[in-house]
Design a protein around this motif. Structure first.
Motif, mmCIF file in Angstrom:
data_model
loop_
_atom_site.group_PDB
_atom_site.id
_atom_site.type_symbol
_atom_site.label_atom_id
_atom_site.label_comp_id
_atom_site.label_asym_id
_atom_site.label_seq_id
_atom_site.Cartn_x
_atom_site.Cartn_y
_atom_site.Cartn_z
ATOM 1 N N VAL A 264 46.570 36.319 32.016
ATOM 2 C CA VAL A 264 47.199 36.244 33.339
ATOM 3 C C VAL A 264 47.566 37.638 33.853
ATOM 4 O O VAL A 264 47.415 37.926 35.050
ATOM 5 C CB VAL A 264 48.402 35.272 33.320
ATOM 6 C CG1 VAL A 264 49.160 35.302 34.623
ATOM 7 C CG2 VAL A 264 47.895 33.861 33.062
ATOM 8 N N VAL A 265 48.006 38.517 32.965
ATOM 9 C CA VAL A 265 48.296 39.895 33.381
ATOM 10 C C VAL A 265 47.015 40.521 33.953
ATOM 11 O O VAL A 265 47.016 41.139 35.018
ATOM 12 C CB VAL A 265 48.860 40.723 32.203
ATOM 13 C CG1 VAL A 265 48.772 42.221 32.472
ATOM 14 C CG2 VAL A 265 50.315 40.336 31.932
ATOM 15 N N GLN A 266 45.907 40.296 33.255
ATOM 16 C CA GLN A 266 44.625 40.852 33.724
ATOM 17 C C GLN A 266 44.248 40.251 35.092
ATOM 18 O O GLN A 266 43.906 40.987 36.029
ATOM 19 C CB GLN A 266 43.550 40.527 32.689
ATOM 20 C CG GLN A 266 42.187 41.113 33.005
ATOM 21 C CD GLN A 266 41.083 40.421 32.199
ATOM 22 O OE1 GLN A 266 41.300 39.992 31.073
ATOM 23 N NE2 GLN A 266 39.913 40.297 32.802
ATOM 24 N N TYR A 267 44.327 38.932 35.233
ATOM 25 C CA TYR A 267 43.976 38.280 36.506
ATOM 26 C C TYR A 267 44.869 38.766 37.644
ATOM 27 O O TYR A 267 44.407 38.991 38.762
ATOM 28 C CB TYR A 267 44.106 36.756 36.377
ATOM 29 C CG TYR A 267 42.922 36.057 35.740
ATOM 30 C CD1 TYR A 267 41.686 36.691 35.577
ATOM 31 C CD2 TYR A 267 43.020 34.734 35.319
ATOM 32 C CE1 TYR A 267 40.608 36.033 35.001
ATOM 33 C CE2 TYR A 267 41.944 34.063 34.741
ATOM 34 C CZ TYR A 267 40.746 34.723 34.587
ATOM 35 O OH TYR A 267 39.685 34.053 34.026
ATOM 36 N N LEU A 268 46.172 38.927 37.363
ATOM 37 C CA LEU A 268 47.091 39.387 38.417
ATOM 38 C C LEU A 268 46.760 40.820 38.811
ATOM 39 O O LEU A 268 46.712 41.158 39.994
ATOM 40 C CB LEU A 268 48.544 39.294 37.934
ATOM 41 C CG LEU A 268 49.151 37.888 37.835
ATOM 42 C CD1 LEU A 268 50.494 37.929 37.120
ATOM 43 C CD2 LEU A 268 49.327 37.262 39.225
ATOM 44 N N ARG A 269 46.489 41.664 37.810
ATOM 45 C CA ARG A 269 46.210 43.072 38.098
ATOM 46 C C ARG A 269 44.907 43.210 38.888
ATOM 47 O O ARG A 269 44.772 44.074 39.739
ATOM 48 C CB ARG A 269 46.100 43.872 36.796
ATOM 49 C CG ARG A 269 47.433 44.002 36.091
ATOM 50 C CD ARG A 269 47.673 45.412 35.537
ATOM 51 N NE ARG A 269 49.092 45.575 35.259
ATOM 52 C CZ ARG A 269 49.633 45.608 34.050
ATOM 53 N NH1 ARG A 269 48.866 45.511 32.980
ATOM 54 N NH2 ARG A 269 50.927 45.769 33.915
ATOM 55 N N GLU A 270 43.937 42.330 38.594
ATOM 56 C CA GLU A 270 42.643 42.388 39.292
ATOM 57 C C GLU A 270 42.683 41.667 40.641
ATOM 58 O O GLU A 270 41.673 41.597 41.338
ATOM 59 C CB GLU A 270 41.546 41.750 38.415
ATOM 60 C CG GLU A 270 41.225 42.576 37.175
ATOM 61 C CD GLU A 270 40.288 41.859 36.196
ATOM 62 O OE1 GLU A 270 39.945 42.471 35.175
ATOM 63 O OE2 GLU A 270 39.919 40.687 36.448
#
Ligand SMILES: NC(=O)c1ccc[n+]([C@@H]2O[C@H](COP(=O)([O-])OP(=O)(O)OC[C@H]3O[C@@H](n4cnc5c(N)ncnc54)[C@H](OP(=O)(O)O)[C@@H]3O)[C@@H](O)[C@H]2O)c1
Length: 345
Positions: free
Chosen positions: A300-306
């Motif tokens: 989720v951190v990756q999806y939010l950052r992207e």
């Protein structure tokens, strides 16, 4: 030791039917500004509180259908739930003043947490803190477990999500879009339908309050049938979904909010579809999967950052407004994750 003012929300008495603001009482007491000498407790300042449907189950009399799993609130005692807090003073070697944490706290300005084994430190402080109530917290985690672990999704399949614009539903729909599924949702207002289609990327959505016949509404919106159902509401909607499920479909039973205020649950009539269509239907509690929390956080951190995942949170300000915030999730007035902001820092 200096004492600090501590506004609190108490549970008044067991509830029948829909919860009301008057079922909670606002009061004020004082609390010590330091942890007691020699204690391993932590004293936290509560910043954000989570309002969750399971709290209604805890408001029922345990002798009259109160929830055996969650337990019940005690009349006259503090209301409690999941929150985001800042450590003010610590007797624990694992925490220091200034640490941001998530875990169960009282609905009050300050809480002394004696048992810190279930408290987690917040690591990525570059996100808005209230994300840890929603997308990055137990809510997003519920979406993650129900979708990836229970729905066993495949690209191109159709998923139907009820209460789709809510805290859990909005994240499920976006996970499903990212997987390449055809995503359909239901919600209770045109504003929520617009959000589903224009913000969360749902392919189709309908207002269940404007449909007399859920079976035909689902047929219209899921022309290829339903392969996966993310169940949030139960009752009539579940019955209609069963009629529209494809063979070998999967139903992840996350919750049944339409039943929580009823003294007797409505009952489901089309269960034979489970046999006929060889449906796999499984209930789950996210708390049984906490070992997957780090994996969830990473994704989720990756999806939010992207910028692949967005979240809508409904923030009500002030501990005084906490009862108001909680009861509105049972009337559908919340748009996204219902949060109470007590303080920003
Ligand atoms: N299994 C687990 O571990 C777990 C963890 C967290 C949550 N849950 C469950 O997940 C579900 C969603 O929770 P959430 O936190 O994301 O809440 P939410 O969807 O943000 O808020 C609740 C929504 O439910 C809808 N609703 C209320 N009464 C209803 C009724 N009688 N019939 C149909 N819809 C009704 C309303 O939306 P509309 O405007 O669309 O009616 C309301 O906005 C709940 O069933 C909850 O119990 C399960």
């Amino acid at each position: 030791m200096a004492m600090i003012r501590n506004k609190q929300v108490l549970f008044k008495d067991y509830v029948k039917g829909s919860p009301k603001e008057e079922d909670m009482i606002l009061t004020e007491s004082v609390i010590g500004s330091k942890v007691p000498e020699g204690s391993t407790a932590i004293l936290v300042k509560n910043l954000y509180l989570s309002c969750d449907p399971y709290m209604r189950l805890m408001m029922s009399d345990p002798t009259e259908g109160g929830h055996p799993l969650f337990g019940s609130f005690t009349p006259g005692k503090i209301f409690f739930g999941f929150g985001i807090s800042k450590v003010v003073d610590s007797g624990s070697p694992d925490f220091k003043a200034g640490d941001l944490i998530m875990g169960d706290v009282g609905w009050e300005e300050y809480t002394l947490i004696e048992y810190t084994d279930k408290v987690r430190k917040i690591e990525h402080a570059d996100f808005p803190l209230f994300y840890y109530i929603g997308a990055l917290g137990l809510t997003g985690f519920t979406s993650y477990i129900g979708f990836y672990e229970l729905c066993a999704p495949k690209k191109g399949e159709t998923i139907f999500v009820s209460s789709a614009s809510g805290a859990v539903g909005q994240i499920v729909g976006q996970f499903a879009k990212l997987m390449g599924c055809y995503v359909v949702g239901s919600a209770g207002s045109q504003e929520k339908i617009n959000l589903l289609k224009n913000k969360f990327g749902y392919d189709e959505a309908f207002n269940y309050k404007e449909e007399d016949d859920f079976v035909s509404a689902l047929k219209r919106h899921c022309p290829k049938g339903i392969d996966m159902y993310f169940e949030n509401v139960g009752g009539r909607m579940l019955d209609a979904v069963l009629m529209n499920m494809n063979p070998h479909g999967r139903i992840a039973v996350c919750g049944m909010i339409s039943q929580y205020n009823l003294t007797e649950s409505e009952g489901v009539h089309n269960m034979y579809c489970v046999v006929q269509k060889r449906i796999k239907m499984q209930g789950f509690l996210m708390r049984d999967y906490l070992h997957l929390f780090p994996k969830f956080t990473e994704l989720v951190v990756q999806y939010l950052r992207e910028g692949k995942l967005v979240c809508v949170d409904d923030i009500v300000k002030g501990i005084d407004k906490a009862p108001f915030a909680l009861v509105r999730i049972f009337s559908g007035h919340n748009i996204g994750k219902q949060v109470v902001e007590i303080a920003q820092d």
